[in-house]
Design a protein around this motif. Structure first.
Motif, PDB file in Angstrom:
ATOM      1  N   GLU A 160      15.744  16.726  38.204  1.00 46.04           N
ATOM      2  CA  GLU A 160      14.673  16.354  37.286  1.00 46.04           C
ATOM      3  C   GLU A 160      14.147  17.576  36.537  1.00 46.04           C
ATOM      4  O   GLU A 160      13.852  17.524  35.351  1.00 46.04           O
ATOM      5  N   ILE A 161      14.013  18.674  37.269  1.00 41.93           N
ATOM      6  CA  ILE A 161      13.481  19.901  36.649  1.00 41.93           C
ATOM      7  C   ILE A 161      14.477  20.437  35.634  1.00 41.93           C
ATOM      8  O   ILE A 161      14.088  20.901  34.549  1.00 41.93           O
ATOM      9  N   GLU A 162      15.757  20.342  35.951  1.00 40.17           N
ATOM     10  CA  GLU A 162      16.772  20.807  34.992  1.00 40.17           C
ATOM     11  C   GLU A 162      16.714  19.982  33.707  1.00 40.17           C
ATOM     12  O   GLU A 162      16.853  20.508  32.604  1.00 40.17           O
ATOM     13  N   HIS A 163      16.506  18.690  33.911  1.00 40.83           N
ATOM     14  CA  HIS A 163      16.384  17.786  32.764  1.00 40.83           C
ATOM     15  C   HIS A 163      15.213  18.203  31.873  1.00 40.83           C
ATOM     16  O   HIS A 163      15.326  18.345  30.659  1.00 40.83           O
ATOM     17  N   VAL A 164      14.072  18.412  32.528  1.00 48.03           N
ATOM     18  CA  VAL A 164      12.860  18.799  31.822  1.00 48.03           C
ATOM     19  C   VAL A 164      13.016  20.183  31.193  1.00 48.03           C
ATOM     20  O   VAL A 164      12.558  20.429  30.073  1.00 48.03           O
ATOM     21  N   ASP A 165      13.687  21.067  31.908  1.00 47.81           N
ATOM     22  CA  ASP A 165      13.869  22.432  31.405  1.00 47.81           C
ATOM     23  C   ASP A 165      14.665  22.411  30.095  1.00 47.81           C
ATOM     24  O   ASP A 165      14.275  23.045  29.117  1.00 47.81           O
ATOM     25  N   ALA A 166      15.769  21.641  30.106  1.00 43.46           N
ATOM     26  CA  ALA A 166      16.589  21.560  28.893  1.00 43.46           C
ATOM     27  C   ALA A 166      15.749  21.011  27.741  1.00 43.46           C
ATOM     28  O   ALA A 166      15.799  21.513  26.613  1.00 43.46           O
ATOM     29  N   TYR A 167      14.955  19.986  28.072  1.00 46.02           N
ATOM     30  CA  TYR A 167      14.094  19.380  27.060  1.00 46.02           C
ATOM     31  C   TYR A 167      13.093  20.398  26.502  1.00 46.02           C
ATOM     32  O   TYR A 167      12.928  20.539  25.290  1.00 46.02           O
ATOM     33  N   LEU A 168      12.453  21.122  27.419  1.00 45.42           N
ATOM     34  CA  LEU A 168      11.404  22.057  26.992  1.00 45.42           C
ATOM     35  C   LEU A 168      11.962  23.259  26.225  1.00 45.42           C
ATOM     36  O   LEU A 168      11.312  23.784  25.336  1.00 45.42           O
ATOM     37  N   ARG A 169      13.184  23.674  26.552  1.00 48.98           N
ATOM     38  CA  ARG A 169      13.804  24.793  25.819  1.00 48.98           C
ATOM     39  C   ARG A 169      13.919  24.455  24.340  1.00 48.98           C
ATOM     40  O   ARG A 169      13.715  25.293  23.477  1.00 48.98           O
ATOM     41  N   ILE A 170      14.267  23.214  24.088  1.00 46.73           N
ATOM     42  CA  ILE A 170      14.413  22.774  22.699  1.00 46.73           C
ATOM     43  C   ILE A 170      13.045  22.699  22.028  1.00 46.73           C
ATOM     44  O   ILE A 170      12.866  23.144  20.892  1.00 46.73           O
ATOM     45  N   GLU A 171      12.074  22.174  22.768  1.00 48.82           N
ATOM     46  CA  GLU A 171      10.719  22.069  22.210  1.00 48.82           C
ATOM     47  C   GLU A 171      10.109  23.457  21.978  1.00 48.82           C
ATOM     48  O   GLU A 171       9.348  23.651  21.036  1.00 48.82           O
ATOM     49  N   LEU A 172      10.451  24.398  22.848  1.00 50.63           N
ATOM     50  CA  LEU A 172       9.955  25.768  22.676  1.00 50.63           C
ATOM     51  C   LEU A 172      10.441  26.339  21.348  1.00 50.63           C
ATOM     52  O   LEU A 172       9.683  26.986  20.617  1.00 50.63           O
ATOM     53  N   ALA A 173      11.700  26.076  21.050  1.00 49.92           N
ATOM     54  CA  ALA A 173      12.254  26.567  19.789  1.00 49.92           C
ATOM     55  C   ALA A 173      11.588  25.858  18.623  1.00 49.92           C
ATOM     56  O   ALA A 173      11.254  26.469  17.610  1.00 49.92           O
ATOM     57  N   ARG A 174      11.362  24.562  18.781  1.00 53.41           N
ATOM     58  CA  ARG A 174      10.810  23.767  17.701  1.00 53.41           C
ATOM     59  C   ARG A 174       9.372  24.178  17.392  1.00 53.41           C
ATOM     60  O   ARG A 174       8.983  24.296  16.237  1.00 53.41           O
ATOM     61  N   PHE A 175       8.585  24.411  18.446  1.00 52.89           N
ATOM     62  CA  PHE A 175       7.171  24.741  18.227  1.00 52.89           C
ATOM     63  C   PHE A 175       6.936  26.239  18.121  1.00 52.89           C
ATOM     64  O   PHE A 175       5.786  26.669  18.022  1.00 52.89           O
ATOM     65  N   ALA A 176       7.992  26.987  18.132  1.00 47.12           N
ATOM     66  CA  ALA A 176       7.989  28.446  17.983  1.00 47.12           C
ATOM     67  C   ALA A 176       6.613  29.104  18.066  1.00 47.12           C
ATOM     68  O   ALA A 176       5.902  29.173  17.069  1.00 47.12           O
ATOM     69  N   GLY A 177       6.241  29.569  19.232  1.00 43.12           N
ATOM     70  CA  GLY A 177       4.987  30.300  19.349  1.00 43.12           C
ATOM     71  C   GLY A 177       3.782  29.425  19.646  1.00 43.12           C
ATOM     72  O   GLY A 177       2.735  29.908  20.072  1.00 43.12           O
ATOM     73  N   ARG A 178       3.907  28.110  19.419  1.00 44.75           N
ATOM     74  CA  ARG A 178       2.750  27.239  19.675  1.00 44.75           C
ATOM     75  C   ARG A 178       2.796  26.655  21.083  1.00 44.75           C
ATOM     76  O   ARG A 178       1.890  25.936  21.498  1.00 44.75           O
TER      77      ARG A 178
END
Lengths: 238, 570
Positions: free
Chosen positions: B435-453
């Motif tokens: 589950e954490i790996e799933h969430v991690d992959a998801y959040l990595r993409i969101e981190l890039a998308r929200f760049a700095g936010r």
């Protein structure tokens, strides 16, 4: 030359659009904003020819932002969205201009061609352009605050701009009195004041035929003779 | 005709007691018939009262006939019927029985005819009055008391003697008669009434014991079979169930079928009644086609095994199993062998068992439908989130490719990890690590998308990673935190994911720094509601999702699941 403003909360998204627009020699990017409130003030300040406007943004969406601008002051709006079924349907119905993310350069070129030819749709054609407002975006001490409409006690114009006053907060907004009067339930009680009828605690009648409103939090708002009649009618006082 | 001089009291008591024995034997035999059922309880129903009247009138008349004549009078046990009729049926029945018995006696003539007719009627009324008296005192339980019957009859017989003395003429004859028959008749009738009452009581107790044993049997079957059919109406479960039913009922064999084939068979003849073979018995076909119980008892309705001529089974009870809308979906069959003399096949018990099984299958169907629904909802959820996320991710990717192809490559990697995990996992449970790996992959993409936010922090100890929870429990919650939290913030925000073991529970907390949570009745909160429902269906109401919010500061979503330690191969 076309002056363009980009309003999008996602940095990579702005970056991509800037890179695409950079290939058009006759487009000048005059500014970029990361939210609708900043965007509102940039539009008023920079008067761009075209605004590339993201729809999903924090607190105030692109569509909501459009409804906060007087139609006469509205530049050409190109909506930009990744995936929003409802918005897309509305755009189709209103023949509004929109781009889908990731942006297809050829599709962007088409939009720019329309703009160069001077074709722009009527302002009312924007979906939600005349929908009522839920909140008023304001700036206080370099911070953006959103004041919910039901909390607003009154609004007035002074030398600093349009002041929005609520029970425990106030700020300056980019919105004009005209837009506020048209798109909210606030009513004129004075040429320079709009009052929220729900926030009136009492009305003190003065000798000269004018009056003063005392708000729920005890603030005093002038009522001119011209508007007293209307206020009384609305409150069902004869 | 007996001469009075020749009889002594003892001989008369003896004769009368003999007569009463015949009387009681008849009563005993009658007690085995359904006619007796209404007599065993106090009832106000007219048909029951009628039965009461008919039975006791018959006994009254029989008492007269069984008596013997003494000088134109009849020494008899008529009083028992009249008094008991009154006690059990009330004053109206008592009067009717007394009158019937009395008129019958009157028709036989003799100088005591009038006196006897009147006295029998009075006896019925005495019983009836006693009935009223006890009911008024709320002592209906005493109606069936043999002692009370004895007392009442004693009193009634004494009254009868008095009435004979009053009404029968010539008075001298009457006096002589009473002197001789008073004691024998009072004794015999009183004792007889008590014994009769005892008979009714015994019959009642037997029935009660029988029904207690019956209920106990049904309850034990219910208890042992709970949950067996929840996992499906198949050969394995039906065989287990047939075993339970056979052990508890003690019948020769038990079979369970669906509408086409035999699903389970246990007991005598199991060598040729093979699960999986098509139904061949005409009785079963009939039961399924007509939705009726079929009882081939081997005597009135012949039974012959349809599979083998040498089958030892001699009788069969086929009861349809009914599902939704009373539709037949199978049968349960109870068998007894030819060798068994007294069949213990019981239609009522059989029907009870059938009802029990039907309900279980129904419950199983509902459970299955619930499971399918949740599964469908997960699919819907997966389909629903993907487009929005996908296009934003692709847009982010488009920008990053331009600037940093290496970073873009890793985004593509995370994207594929995310989709692989969301689309391909079919099992119902996964580890916290998954589950954490799933969430991690998801959040990595969101981190890039929200760049700095966006800022992300994981605080999950390694020793919790092997714990299990329903698949797809974490990602929808984290996605909500982004969608309704971080992405709505004008300033940068943070998401913290932490896990902790508390006793026998695993608690996972997803906190965002937006504090913008607003409970939604439905719709947008679909993801969270669904996760909550799945956990509750699986583990019960004590587990699930809890949301707390400090407006404009934080929203905290707490997921609670029980810890089910897996045996991990070392």
């Amino acid at each position: 030359m076309l002056s363009a403003l980009i309003i999008d909360d996602e940095a990579p998204s702005r970056e991509e659009l800037k890179a695409l627009l950079a290939t058009a020699p006759d487009v000048e990017i005059v500014g970029e904003c990361s939210n609708a409130v900043e965007g509102l003030s940039a539009i008023h300040r920079l008067r761009p020819d075209v605004v590339f406007l993201d729809i999903q943004m924090p607190r105030v969406s692109g569509l909501e932002m459009v409804s906060m601008i007087e139609p006469s002051a509205l530049p050409h709006i190109v909506f930009v969205t990744a995936y929003d079924e409802h918005a897309l349907k509305a755009f189709e119905e209103h023949a509004a201009d929109y781009l889908l993310k990731p942006i297809d350069p050829q599709r962007l070129e088409k939009t720019l061609d329309w703009l160069r030819a001077g074709k722009r749709p009527a302002a009312t054609a924007f979906p939600g352009a005349d929908s009522p407002l839920r909140q008023i975006p304001c700036i206080t001490r370099n911070r953006i605050v959103l004041i919910a409409l039901e909390d607003v006690e009154y609004v007035n114009t002074d030398v600093c701009g349009v002041q929005v006053v609520a029970m425990n907060k106030q700020g300056v907004t980019e919105l004009t009195l005209k837009i506020l009067q048209e798109r909210t339930a606030l009513v004129h009680c004075h040429r320079q004041y709009l009052i929220n009828l729900a926030q009136i605690a009492e009305i003190e009648l003065l000798d000269n035929g004018a009056a003063e409103i005392v708000t729920q939090s005890g603030k005093r708002v002038p009522v001119s003779r011209r508007y007293l009649r209307e206020i009384k009618d609305k409150l069902l006082i004869s | 005709m007996l001469e009075l001089q020749n009889i002594n009291h003892l001989a008369l008591i003896g004769s009368l007691l003999q007569q009463m024995c015949v009387y009681l034997v008849i009563a005993y035999m009658l007690s085995k018939t359904p006619l007796f059922a209404p007599l065993m309880q106090v009832t106000v129903r007219l048909p029951d009262k009628l039965v009461c009247y008919l039975v006791f009138s018959a006994f009254c008349i029989m008492g007269t006939y069984l008596g013997f004549q003494i000088e134109g009078a009849i020494a008899n046990t008529r009083a028992i019927g009249a008094v008991l009729g009154g006690i059990l049926g009330g004053p109206v029945v008592g009067l009717a029985v007394g009158l019937t018995g009395g008129l019958h006696r009157y028709s036989l003539g003799g100088y005591t005819d009038t006196a006897c007719a009147v006295s029998t009627t009075v006896e019925g009324l005495i019983g009836g009055y006693l009935h009223l008296f006890l009911l008024k005192r709320h002592r209906a339980d005493r109606l069936l008391s043999p002692l009370i019957a004895l007392g009442a009859t004693l009193f009634a017989e004494i009254s009868q003697m008095a009435i004979i003395l009053l009404l029968a003429r010539p008075f001298d004859d009457a006096t002589r008669l009473v002197a001789h028959i008073a004691l024998p008749m009072i004794v015999t009738n009183s004792v007889g009434a008590a014994l009769f009452m005892r008979l009714i009581l015994d019959r009642r107790e037997t029935l009660e014991k029988y029904s207690i044993a019956f209920s106990a049997k049904a309850l034990r079957i219910a208890e042992r079979s709970v949950g067996v059919l929840l996992q499906g109406f198949n050969e394995h479960n039906c065989t287990r169930l047939a075993q339970i039913v056979r052990e508890e009922t003690g019948v020769g064999a038990v079979a369970i079928t669906d509408c086409e084939k035999l699903l389970g068979f246990v007991g005598i003849g199991a060598d040729h009644h093979l699960p999986g073979t098509p139904i061949s018995s005409p009785h079963t076909f009939y039961a399924i086609a007509h939705n009726e119980v079929v009882y081939a008892d081997g005597a009135t309705i012949a039974y012959q095994c349809s599979v083998s001529k040498d089958c030892k089974l001699g009788s069969s009870l086929v009861i349809p199993l009914r599902g939704e809308g009373n539709r037949v979906f199978g049968t349960i069959k109870l068998y007894e062998p030819k060798s068994k003399f007294f069949s213990s096949l019981n239609r009522t018990l059989g029907e009870g068992i059938a009802r029990l099984l039907s309900n279980q299958v129904l419950a199983g169907t509902i459970e299955e439908q619930k499971r399918l629904l949740v599964q469908a909802e997960i699919k819907l959820l997966q389909a629903q989130i993907n487009p929005h996320f996908l296009f934003n991710a692709l847009n982010t990717l488009a920008a990053i490719i331009r600037r940093d192809p290496e970073a873009a490559r890793s985004i593509v990697q995370y994207l594929s990890t995310f989709f692989r995990k969301s689309l391909k996992r079919v099992s119902d449970e996964s580890t916290l690590k998954d589950e954490i790996e799933h969430v991690d992959a998801y959040l990595r993409i969101e981190l890039a998308r929200f760049a700095g936010r966006l800022d992300v922090e994981f605080a999950v100890a390694d020793d919790l990673l092997h714990l299990r929870l329903p698949t797809f429990s974490l990602q929808p919650i984290v996605e909500n935190a982004i969608k309704y939290g971080i992405s709505q913030m004008l300033e940068p925000g943070k998401i913290t994911i932490s896990a902790e073991r508390q006793g026998d529970g695993l608690t996972i907390v997803i906190e965002d720094s937006a504090g913008l949570y607003k409970p939604k009745p439905d719709g947008d909160g679909l993801g969270m509601n669904l996760v909550d429902r799945r956990i509750k269906i699986r583990y019960g109401a004590a587990y699930g999702i809890d949301v707390t919010c400090q407006p404009e500061r934080w929203t905290r979503v707490t997921i609670r699941v029980p810890v089910e330690e897996e045996l991990v191969a070392c």
